[in-house]
Design a protein around this motif. Sequence first.
Motif, PDB file in Angstrom:
ATOM      1  N   THR A   5       0.847  -1.183   0.000  1.00 23.88           N
ATOM      2  CA  THR A   5       0.000   0.000   0.000  1.00 23.88           C
ATOM      3  C   THR A   5       0.884   1.235   0.000  1.00 23.88           C
ATOM      4  O   THR A   5       1.818   1.346   0.792  1.00 23.88           O
ATOM      5  CB  THR A   5      -0.906   0.007   1.247  1.00 23.88           C
ATOM      6  OG1 THR A   5      -1.701  -1.169   1.237  1.00 23.88           O
ATOM      7  CG2 THR A   5      -1.792   1.237   1.249  1.00 23.88           C
ATOM      8  N   LEU A   6       0.614   2.158  -0.921  1.00 20.92           N
ATOM      9  CA  LEU A   6       1.451   3.349  -1.019  1.00 20.92           C
ATOM     10  C   LEU A   6       1.087   4.358   0.063  1.00 20.92           C
ATOM     11  O   LEU A   6      -0.080   4.650   0.294  1.00 20.92           O
ATOM     12  CB  LEU A   6       1.293   3.985  -2.401  1.00 20.92           C
ATOM     13  CG  LEU A   6       1.819   3.177  -3.581  1.00 20.92           C
ATOM     14  CD1 LEU A   6       1.748   4.007  -4.855  1.00 20.92           C
ATOM     15  CD2 LEU A   6       3.245   2.725  -3.335  1.00 20.92           C
ATOM     16  N   VAL A   7       2.110   4.884   0.703  1.00 19.26           N
ATOM     17  CA  VAL A   7       1.958   5.890   1.745  1.00 19.26           C
ATOM     18  C   VAL A   7       2.666   7.148   1.271  1.00 19.26           C
ATOM     19  O   VAL A   7       3.792   7.072   0.756  1.00 19.26           O
ATOM     20  CB  VAL A   7       2.580   5.403   3.080  1.00 19.26           C
ATOM     21  CG1 VAL A   7       2.500   6.491   4.143  1.00 19.26           C
ATOM     22  CG2 VAL A   7       1.887   4.136   3.542  1.00 19.26           C
ATOM     23  N   PRO A   8       2.054   8.328   1.399  1.00 13.44           N
ATOM     24  CA  PRO A   8       2.724   9.545   0.936  1.00 13.44           C
ATOM     25  C   PRO A   8       3.994   9.835   1.734  1.00 13.44           C
ATOM     26  O   PRO A   8       4.017   9.700   2.955  1.00 13.44           O
ATOM     27  CB  PRO A   8       1.669  10.631   1.140  1.00 13.44           C
ATOM     28  CG  PRO A   8       0.747  10.090   2.186  1.00 13.44           C
ATOM     29  CD  PRO A   8       0.719   8.602   1.970  1.00 13.44           C
ATOM     30  N   ILE A   9       5.044  10.208   1.018  1.00 14.50           N
ATOM     31  CA  ILE A   9       6.298  10.596   1.674  1.00 14.50           C
ATOM     32  C   ILE A   9       6.118  11.931   2.380  1.00 14.50           C
ATOM     33  O   ILE A   9       6.476  12.113   3.543  1.00 14.50           O
ATOM     34  CB  ILE A   9       7.428  10.678   0.631  1.00 14.50           C
ATOM     35  CG1 ILE A   9       7.656   9.304   0.003  1.00 14.50           C
ATOM     36  CG2 ILE A   9       8.713  11.213   1.248  1.00 14.50           C
ATOM     37  CD1 ILE A   9       8.591   9.327  -1.186  1.00 14.50           C
TER      38      ILE A   9
END
Length: 289
Positions: A5-9
């Motif tokens: 799952t992509l998490v914002p940097i």
Amino acid sequence: MESETLVPIVPNLYCGNLYDAENARLLKTLKITHILSVGQFPQIPLCHIKHQYLDVLDMDCQNMIQYFNQAYDFIENATKDGSCLVHCQLGVSRAPTICISYLIRKYRMTLKEAKKTVKAARPIASPNFDFLKQLQQYERLCQSKAQDSTNCDDSENIMVNRQPSYTNGNNMYSCKICRTSLFQEADVVLHCIGQHTHSYKKIRKDIKSDSIPLTCTSWFIKRKDWMGDMTELQGDIACPKCHTRLGSWKWDGSQCSCGTWVAPFIQILKSRLDCPVNANSETNDKVDQ
């Protein structure tokens, strides 16, 4: 390869892999408006998303720092009113390097702080050793420029690429059978010779370890229009006129005969080519490039 799952940097900035960039549902969920592809990939057919490519290989001899400001401008414009996904093949080295460089310039982070921030969102992020050295150079440059209240624009002038250069980029290579012109010297993608010979020796069990020649039997080139459909993961490359097999491609990479891992792998066998001639005096049949 599916992604986590992509998490914002940071707000509106994501780091991922090729699967993420081709996942229309994920892009819609994350409201991605811009994609920055760090590598050589087939065109991604997403007309509603602004797309930019950086022609970068995940190799120690790759001059990455020259792209940091270009990437910064793209990400900065993207995150003002939208969201940006930065991706490479696996989302491990190239894309995280670009994201780290953005944080160093945008937020004046140290390299250590920027790496920690990226890894918090993308735990598998691990820029290769030479990319880290270039990030250190960029960090010092941005820190010195910050004292003068200017940008890090000199990064494009820092020479870190140690690949050998050609003296004449106009030389044309043609098919050995029908003499059809195929590509120029300027299309050749260089790599460091013998970089991964240890793993190569494991593959070539039929050759004694001390007898492996560190030579390249193929050219690796940029994708050309005459190669046709290359949407599959791998396949053969044939001459567009006489249909002689010239080589092959493999988007996730393979090893050169010298032992170096090359990704993406677009290989033309030298034995299938005629001697190069200068393009300015070329008389062979040409194909659309």
